[in-house]
Design an enzyme around this catalytic site. Structure first.
Site, PDB file in Angstrom:
ATOM      1  N   LYS A  21      -9.316   0.751   4.568  1.00 18.00           N
ATOM      2  CA  LYS A  21      -8.219  -0.046   3.951  1.00 18.00           C
ATOM      3  C   LYS A  21      -7.822   0.489   2.807  1.00 18.00           C
ATOM      4  O   LYS A  21      -6.911   0.904   2.213  1.00 18.00           O
ATOM      5  CB  LYS A  21      -8.642  -1.349   3.918  1.00 18.00           C
ATOM      6  CG  LYS A  21      -7.413  -2.243   3.321  1.00 18.00           C
ATOM      7  CD  LYS A  21      -7.758  -3.595   3.362  1.00 18.00           C
ATOM      8  CE  LYS A  21      -7.703  -4.350   4.922  1.00 18.00           C
ATOM      9  NZ  LYS A  21      -8.889  -4.407   5.643  1.00 18.00           N
ATOM     10  N   ARG A  93     -10.127  -8.205  -0.342  1.00 16.43           N
ATOM     11  CA  ARG A  93     -10.035  -7.690   0.989  1.00 16.43           C
ATOM     12  C   ARG A  93     -11.196  -6.806   1.673  1.00 16.43           C
ATOM     13  O   ARG A  93     -11.219  -5.913   0.644  1.00 16.43           O
ATOM     14  CB  ARG A  93      -8.734  -7.075   1.497  1.00 16.43           C
ATOM     15  CG  ARG A  93      -7.240  -7.884   1.390  1.00 16.43           C
ATOM     16  CD  ARG A  93      -6.399  -6.915   2.001  1.00 16.43           C
ATOM     17  NE  ARG A  93      -5.087  -8.100   2.152  1.00 16.43           N
ATOM     18  CZ  ARG A  93      -4.104  -8.404   1.324  1.00 16.43           C
ATOM     19  NH1 ARG A  93      -4.112  -7.306   0.336  1.00 16.43           N
ATOM     20  NH2 ARG A  93      -3.160  -8.893   1.483  1.00 16.43           N
ATOM     21  N   GLY A 108      -8.580  -7.460  11.014  1.00 14.80           N
ATOM     22  CA  GLY A 108      -8.880  -8.709  10.924  1.00 14.80           C
ATOM     23  C   GLY A 108     -10.453  -9.093  11.608  1.00 14.80           C
ATOM     24  O   GLY A 108     -10.922 -10.129  11.564  1.00 14.80           O
ATOM     25  N   THR A 112     -10.752 -11.743   4.374  1.00 15.79           N
ATOM     26  CA  THR A 112     -10.057 -11.418   3.450  1.00 15.79           C
ATOM     27  C   THR A 112      -9.732 -12.973   2.688  1.00 15.79           C
ATOM     28  O   THR A 112      -9.627 -14.070   3.238  1.00 15.79           O
ATOM     29  CB  THR A 112      -8.586 -10.986   3.781  1.00 15.79           C
ATOM     30  OG1 THR A 112      -8.477  -9.646   4.149  1.00 15.79           O
ATOM     31  CG2 THR A 112      -7.386 -11.313   2.790  1.00 15.79           C
ATOM     32  N   GLN A 159      -6.916  -6.512  -5.248  1.00 23.26           N
ATOM     33  CA  GLN A 159      -5.563  -6.162  -5.584  1.00 23.26           C
ATOM     34  C   GLN A 159      -4.544  -7.248  -5.997  1.00 23.26           C
ATOM     35  O   GLN A 159      -4.858  -8.341  -5.699  1.00 23.26           O
ATOM     36  CB  GLN A 159      -4.912  -5.619  -4.051  1.00 23.26           C
ATOM     37  CG  GLN A 159      -3.516  -5.122  -4.129  1.00 23.26           C
ATOM     38  CD  GLN A 159      -3.049  -4.664  -2.710  1.00 23.26           C
ATOM     39  OE1 GLN A 159      -3.654  -4.913  -1.822  1.00 23.26           O
ATOM     40  NE2 GLN A 159      -2.136  -3.506  -2.559  1.00 23.26           N
ATOM     41  N   GLU A 270       1.655  -4.349   6.725  1.00 14.93           N
ATOM     42  CA  GLU A 270       1.965  -5.538   5.970  1.00 14.93           C
ATOM     43  C   GLU A 270       2.476  -5.752   5.006  1.00 14.93           C
ATOM     44  O   GLU A 270       2.545  -4.637   4.082  1.00 14.93           O
ATOM     45  CB  GLU A 270       0.514  -6.253   5.832  1.00 14.93           C
ATOM     46  CG  GLU A 270      -0.417  -6.719   7.067  1.00 14.93           C
ATOM     47  CD  GLU A 270      -1.604  -7.368   6.894  1.00 14.93           C
ATOM     48  OE1 GLU A 270      -1.810  -8.033   5.697  1.00 14.93           O
ATOM     49  OE2 GLU A 270      -2.537  -7.106   7.582  1.00 14.93           O
ATOM     50  N   ARG A 285      -2.274   0.663   8.653  1.00 20.71           N
ATOM     51  CA  ARG A 285      -3.366   1.112   9.388  1.00 20.71           C
ATOM     52  C   ARG A 285      -2.656   1.895  10.673  1.00 20.71           C
ATOM     53  O   ARG A 285      -1.393   1.451  11.115  1.00 20.71           O
ATOM     54  CB  ARG A 285      -4.306   0.217   9.697  1.00 20.71           C
ATOM     55  CG  ARG A 285      -3.599  -1.037  10.510  1.00 20.71           C
ATOM     56  CD  ARG A 285      -4.706  -2.001  11.120  1.00 20.71           C
ATOM     57  NE  ARG A 285      -5.166  -2.940  10.123  1.00 20.71           N
ATOM     58  CZ  ARG A 285      -4.777  -3.794   9.596  1.00 20.71           C
ATOM     59  NH1 ARG A 285      -3.694  -4.302  10.329  1.00 20.71           N
ATOM     60  NH2 ARG A 285      -5.096  -4.775   8.764  1.00 20.71           N
ATOM     61  N   HIS A 798      -4.307   7.441  49.080  1.00 24.74           N
ATOM     62  CA  HIS A 798      -5.873   7.567  49.860  1.00 24.74           C
ATOM     63  C   HIS A 798      -6.471   6.185  49.883  1.00 24.74           C
ATOM     64  O   HIS A 798      -6.792   6.234  51.138  1.00 24.74           O
ATOM     65  CB  HIS A 798      -6.584   8.418  48.527  1.00 24.74           C
ATOM     66  CG  HIS A 798      -7.913   8.604  49.112  1.00 24.74           C
ATOM     67  ND1 HIS A 798      -9.213   7.657  48.706  1.00 24.74           N
ATOM     68  CD2 HIS A 798      -8.537   9.371  49.790  1.00 24.74           C
ATOM     69  CE1 HIS A 798     -10.187   8.003  49.390  1.00 24.74           C
ATOM     70  NE2 HIS A 798      -9.884   9.096  50.018  1.00 24.74           N
TER      71      HIS A 798
END
Length: 840
Positions: A21, A93, A108, A112, A159, A270, A285, A798
Site C-alpha cells: 500500500k 492503514r 481489506g 485501518t 496519512q 479509493e 491497487r 467429449h
C-alpha cells in the site's frame, strides 16, 4: 536506524520495507497525482517488535498470534518516532509486503483506523495494525494464495485525513464485464469507509470515453463522519439526489485513466472530495481478478478459449504452450495452405493469455461462411460459446467484410482433394470395417515415426514431430468419423417430428469403436479381476503405500500415454504417475450392485440403441424408413472414431514429453536450469538457445501457481477485456433451476459431487458428477456416476458423448454449475430438457 519514510522517499525497490500500500502511495506521489501527504512506519519497526515471536507456528490460532503481538512491548525509539504524527487527524492503514500486488490485492485483509488524533492514539493504532496481520481473514487469504506466513511483514501508513464531503471507490476497468478503460465509480456522502465496507447503497456510475453510460442512484441512508476529538461516527442521512455532479464523475474517470496509464494496468482506487471540492486519491491497487487479454492485432478482436473447450480450467505449462504454437503453425500450413514464416511463433490465429490458448475468432465473425458454419459446429461442441458468438454478429466492430464464400470454399476443396476426403468418406459409408482398418494404419504409421532417429538430436526431433507429423493425421481420420455424424443429422431431418426428445441421442448409447470408452471399460475389467483377488482388493481398498495392483502394468502399457489435462505435454502421463488410475480402481471396488456394473450398462445401452434404430425406421416407414435405419446404423459404426485423432495426438505428445526429459537433463547438466523437469517451464526457442534460464523458470513457476488458483475462465474474451457472456443477461430459470444443453436423455435424482480436479477425486457410486469440463482423463469417473452436469460443452462435446455411451443423463453448458451446486445437495438432472433442479 530510521523507522519512518515519507511517501516521496519511497522507491520501487522498497516493497520489503514499505509494503504494497505504501509503495503504491509513494509511486502515485512521485507521479504528481493528488495524494494526501503521509509517511510509512517501515517493516523494520514491526520486525523489531514481533521478530522474536514464533507467529508462523501460531498461525493455526490467529487469536493467539494477535494477542502475542499486542502484548509485545514497543521500544522507546519506535514509540517516539510514531507519536510525532499525532498533531493532525490521520488515517492509519496496514501495508503488508504481500499486499496491493499485481497478483494478490489483500484488499481489506488488515485493519485501518480513521481520524486518529493524538500521539498515543496513533501509536496504539499502529500497534493494532501490526496485530491485524494475524486476523482470521488475513491468515486464510495468505493460505489460499499460497503465501508463506513467515515471508510476510507489515508496514503501517500514517496519512493526513481528508475530511471528505463525498468519497468512494473507482475501478478503472469494469470488474463485472472485464471491459478495460471503462470506469466504474461508487460514491456516497462522508468518508469512503461507508462504501468500502458495504454499509451503504452508493450512487453508481459507469464512464467510458468521456461519457457517462450508466447512472444508478443508491439510497445513501448512512454516512461515516469524523468526530472532533478523533474517531468516526455513523450518521443516518437522507439524500435522494446524486452526490456527485456529472463534472465530478468525469473528473474522477479522467483521474482513473491517469492512474492506469502510469501503472500500465487497471487499478482499484479509493478517492475523496473535500469541502473545497478538491479531488484526492487515497489508495490504488491492481485489479487482480481480471483475466489477462491476449496480445493481438490492433482494433477490437474476439478470442475463443481453446483450452477451456478442451476441458482445461488450469493453465498450460510454458513448454506446452510452445508446442501449441508450432502445432498452430502446422494447422495453418496443412489445413489452410498458408505456411507461417516462423513456426515457433505460431499461426496468426494463435494467442495466449493467463497460460491458456485463445483462438482469434475475428476473421470468422467477419466472414459470411464463418458465421454460417462455425456457430453450428459450436452448437454441438460448445453450445454456450455458440450463443455468445451469435450475440456478436450485430456489433459494428464485427461487421461482415468477407461476404463471398468462394475463397474459403476453394481452400476447403483444395484440402479435400489433397487428402482425398470425399473418396474416403464415401468408402467409409460403404464399408465401415475397411475404414476402421485404414484409420488403424494411420495410427500405426504415426507411431512408427515417433522414435528418435539415429543422428538426430531430441530437440530437432521434437520440433519435426510438432511441425510436420501430427496435424496431417486429422484430415486422414476425419473422412472416417465425420460421415457418422452427417448421417445422424440427415436421419434426424428425415424423421422430423416422428422422433421424440432424446430418442435420436439414444442411438449413440453403447457406441462401439471409441478408444476412450474401450479404455474405461478395460479399467473396469481390471477392477473386476482385482476384486476376485482378496489380497489385492484389500491392499487397494486400504490404500497401502507402494501397493501396485496386479494387471496395472498391462493397462498402462496400452493406455499409459493418457493423462488428465493430457493436451498439455508438461503434465505427467499415467505411465509416469498412475496414482489417479489407482484411485479410480479403488473407487470401482465400491460398486457392489452387479446390475449397475458399467459393462452391463454399456451392453444395455447398445441394445437400447439398436432397438431405437428399428423403432425409428418403423415410424419413418417405406423407403424413408430403410434409409433412416441405414443412416443410423452407419452413425453407430463410424461416430465412435471421433476420439481417435486426439488420441493419436496424445500418443505423440507422450513421446515428445519423453524426448524433452532428455533435453531437460542436458540443460540441467549445463547449468541452464536447476533440474530436468524445469524444461517444461521454458519454450522451444529457449531450450535451443540454452542460456541461464533459472530465474525465468522460477518466475514462470510462480505465475503458473497463481493461475492455478484462478477459478473463472472466460470462454469468449474481447480484446478490450470484455467477457460477452458477462454482459448478456439471461432470463432466470423457473424455480431457481439451472439450465444448459441437453446432452444425454433421461432423468436422475441423486447427491451431487462437485469435482474440480479428477486426480484423487472420490465419487460414490450413484452420485451425480458436477464439474467444469472433461477430457478423457475424467471419463473413468463416469462409470460409477449416476448423472453428469458440466459447465462447458455441447451435445457432441467429449463429456456428452461419453455420457450417452454409458447411458447416464447429462446436461452440459450450465453456467457456473460448480459454484451454484454444492457437494451433498440432492439435485435432479433432466438430460432431455436440459434442466438441473434442486430437490426439496
Amino acid at each position: 536506524m530510521s523507522y519512518i519514510l515519507k511517501f516521496q522517499d519511497i522507491g520501487l525497490e522498497d516493497l520489503g520495507l514499505a509494503g504494497g500500500k505504501a509503495l503504491n502511495l509513494g509511486i502515485l506521489t512521485a507521479a504528481g497525482l493528488p495524494v494526501p501527504p503521509g509517511v510509512v512506519v517501515t517493516t523494520e519497526a514491526y520486525d523489531r517488535v514481533a521478530g522474536s515471536l514464533d507467529l508462523a507456528a501460531a498461525a493455526s490460532d490467529p487469536a493467539r498470534a494477535r494477542a502475542m503481538v499486542m502484548s509485545a512491548p514497543i521500544p522507546d525509539d519506535i514509540a517516539k518516532a510514531v507519536r510525532q504524527f499525532g498533531d493532525v487527524p490521520v488515517a492509519v492503514r496496514s501495508s503488508a509486503t504481500a499486499e496491493d500486488l499485481p497478483y494478490a490485492s489483500f484488499a481489506g485483509q488488515q485493519d485501518t483506523y480513521l481520524n486518529v488524533v493524538g500521539g498515543d492514539a496513533v501509536l496504539d493504532a499502529v500497534h493494532r495494525c501490526w496485530a491485524s496481520l494475524w486476523t482470521d481473514r488475513a491468515v486464510a487469504y495468505r493460505t489460499a494464495n499460497g503465501i508463506d506466513h513467515r515471508a510476510v511483514s507489515l508496514a503501517v501508513v500514517i496519512q493526513e485525513m481528508v475530511q471528505s464531503e463525498v468519497a468512494g471507490v473507482m475501478f478503472t476497468a469494469n470488474p463485472v464485464t472485464g471491459r478495460r478503460r471503462e470506469a466504474v465509480i461508487d460514491a456516497s456522502p462522508g468518508l469512503g469507509e461507508a462504501v468500502v465496507s458495504g454499509a451503504v447503497n452508493p450512487d453508481h456510475f459507469t464512464v467510458r470515453d468521456g461519457r457517462i453510460l450508466e447512472r444508478r442512484l443508491g439510497d445513501k441512508r448512512l454516512a461515516v463522519r469524523s468526530l472532533a476529538g478523533g474517531g468516526v461516527e455513523h450518521v443516518t442521512t437522507a439524500q435522494d439526489a446524486a452526490c456527485l455532479t456529472d463534472a465530478q464523475v468525469l473528473a474522477l474517470a479522467a483521474l482513473g485513466n491517469r492512474v492506469e496509464d502510469h501503472y500500465g494496468a487497471p487499478q482499484d482506487t479509493e478517492w475523496a472530495i473535500d469541502a473545497g471540492g478538491e479531488l484526492w486519491l487515497t489508495q490504488a491497487r491492481p485489479i487482480t481478478t481480471l483475466h489477462p487479454v491476449p496480445d493481438g492485432p490492433p482494433g477490437l478482436r474476439a478470442y475463443f478459449c481453446f483450452s477451456l473447450a478442451q476441458g482445461l480450467t488450469r493453465p498450460i505449462t510454458p513448454m506446452g504452450l510452445s508446442a501449441f504454437r508450432v502445432l498452430s503453425a502446422s494447422i495453418s500450413a496443412t489445413v489452410f495452405g498458408a505456411p507461417v514464416a516462423d513456426p515457433r511463433a505460431g499461426g496468426t490465429a494463435f494467442h495466449e493469455a493467463g497460460g491458456r490458448v485463445f483462438i482469434d475468432l475475428t476473421p470468422v465473425l467477419r466472414s459470411s461462411l464463418g458465421r454460417a458454419i462455425v456457430p453450428r459446429v459450436f452448437d454441438v461442441m460448445e453450445a454456450r460459446s455458440a450463443t455468445v458468438m451469435r450475440g456478436l454478429f450485430g456489433e459494428p466492430e464485427f461487421s461482415l467484410t468477407q461476404r463471398s464464400k468462394w475463397p474459403a470454399i476453394r481452400r476447403g476443396l483444395r484440402l479435400a482433394r489433397r487428402y482425398r476426403i470425399p473418396v474416403l468418406a464415401v468408402q467409409a459409408v460403404a464399408n465401415p470395417e475397411k475404414a476402421r482398418k485404414r484409420v488403424d494404419q494411420v495410427g500405426a504409421s504415426l507411431r512408427a515415426r515417433l522414435p528418435l532417429p539415429a543422428g538426430v538430436s531430441p530437440l530437432d526431433h521434437v520440433e519435426r514431430l510438432l511441425a510436420t507429423q501430427m496435424i496431417p493425421v486429422l484430415p486422414l481420420i476425419l473422412p472416417a468419423a465425420a460421415p457418422g455424424f452427417i448421417l445422424l443429422g440427415l436421419a434426424t431431418k428425415l424423421l422430423g417430428g416422428k422422433a421424440g426428445p432424446g430418442e435420436v441421442q439414444t442411438v449413440l448409447r453403447g457406441l462401439p469403436h471409441n478408444v476412450t470408452t474401450e479404455m474405461d471399460l478395460e479399467l473396469w475389467h481390471l477392477a473386476e479381476r482385482i476384486r476376485k483377488d482378496p489380497a489385492a482388493a484389500r491392499a487397494l481398498r486400504d490404500d497401502r503405500s507402494g501397493a501396485r495392483p496386479p494387471g496395472l502394468d498391462d493397462f498402462l502399457a496400452r493406455y499409459g500415454d493418457r493423462a488428465v489435462a493430457e493436451i498439455d505435454l508438461g503434465l505427467p502421463r499415467w505411465r509416469e504417475d498412475p496414482s489417479h488410475v489407482v484411485g479410480v480402481l479403488a473407487n470401482y471396488l465400491r460398486l457392489e450392485d452387479a446390475s449397475m456394473a458399467p459393462d452391463a450398462l454399456f451392453a444395455k445401452g447398445a441394445a437400447e440403441a439398436e432397438a431405437m434404430i428399428a423403432e425409428l425406421g418403423r415410424r419413418a416407414g417405406g423407403l424413408r424408413g430403410r434409409f433412416v435405419r441405414f443412416a443410423l446404423g452407419r452413425a453407430r459404426a463410424l461416430a465412435g472414431l471421433r476420439e481417435l485423432p486426439k488420441y493419436y495426438l496424445v500418443v505423440a505428445l507422450a513421446t515428445i514429453r519423453e524426448l524433452l526429459w532428455q533435453v531437460g537433463a542436458e540443460l540441467a547438466e549445463r547449468g541452464s536450469i536447476e533440474k530436468a523437469e524445469d524444461v517444461f517451464f521454458i519454450t522451444l526457442p529457449e531450450a535451443r538457445d540454452a542460456g541461464d534460464l533459472r530465474a525465468t523458470v522460477a518466475r514462470r513457476r510462480d505465475e503458473y501457481d497463481r493461475e492455478m488458483r484462478r477459478r473463472h475462465i472466460p470462454r469468449v474474451l474481447l480484446s478490450d477485456g470484455t467477457e460477452p457472456e458477462a454482459v448478456a443477461t439471461a432470463a432466470p430459470a423457473a424455480d431457481g433451476a439451472l439450465t444448459g444443453t441437453p446432452a444425454s436423455s433421461g432423468v436422475v435424482t441423486g447427491v451431487a459431487r462437485v469435482v474440480l480436479d479428477p486426480v484423487g477425486a472420490h465419487l460414490e457410486p450413484g452420485e451425480i458428477l458436477v464439474c467444469p469440463s472433461t477430457d478423457p482423463g475424467w471419463t473413468p469417473l463416469f462409470l460409477t456416476a449416476a448423472g453428469l452436469v458440466m459447465e462447458m460443452g455441447g451435445a457432441n462435446s467429449h463429456g456428452a458423448v461419453v455420457a450417452r455411451e454409458y447411458g447416464i443423463p447429462a446436461v452440459v453448458g450450465v453456467p457456473r454449475a460448480t459454484e451454484s451446486i454444492e457437494t451433498g445437495q440432492r439435485i435432479t438432472v433432466d438430460g432431455t430438457s436440459g434442466a438441473v433442479t434442486f430437490a426439496e
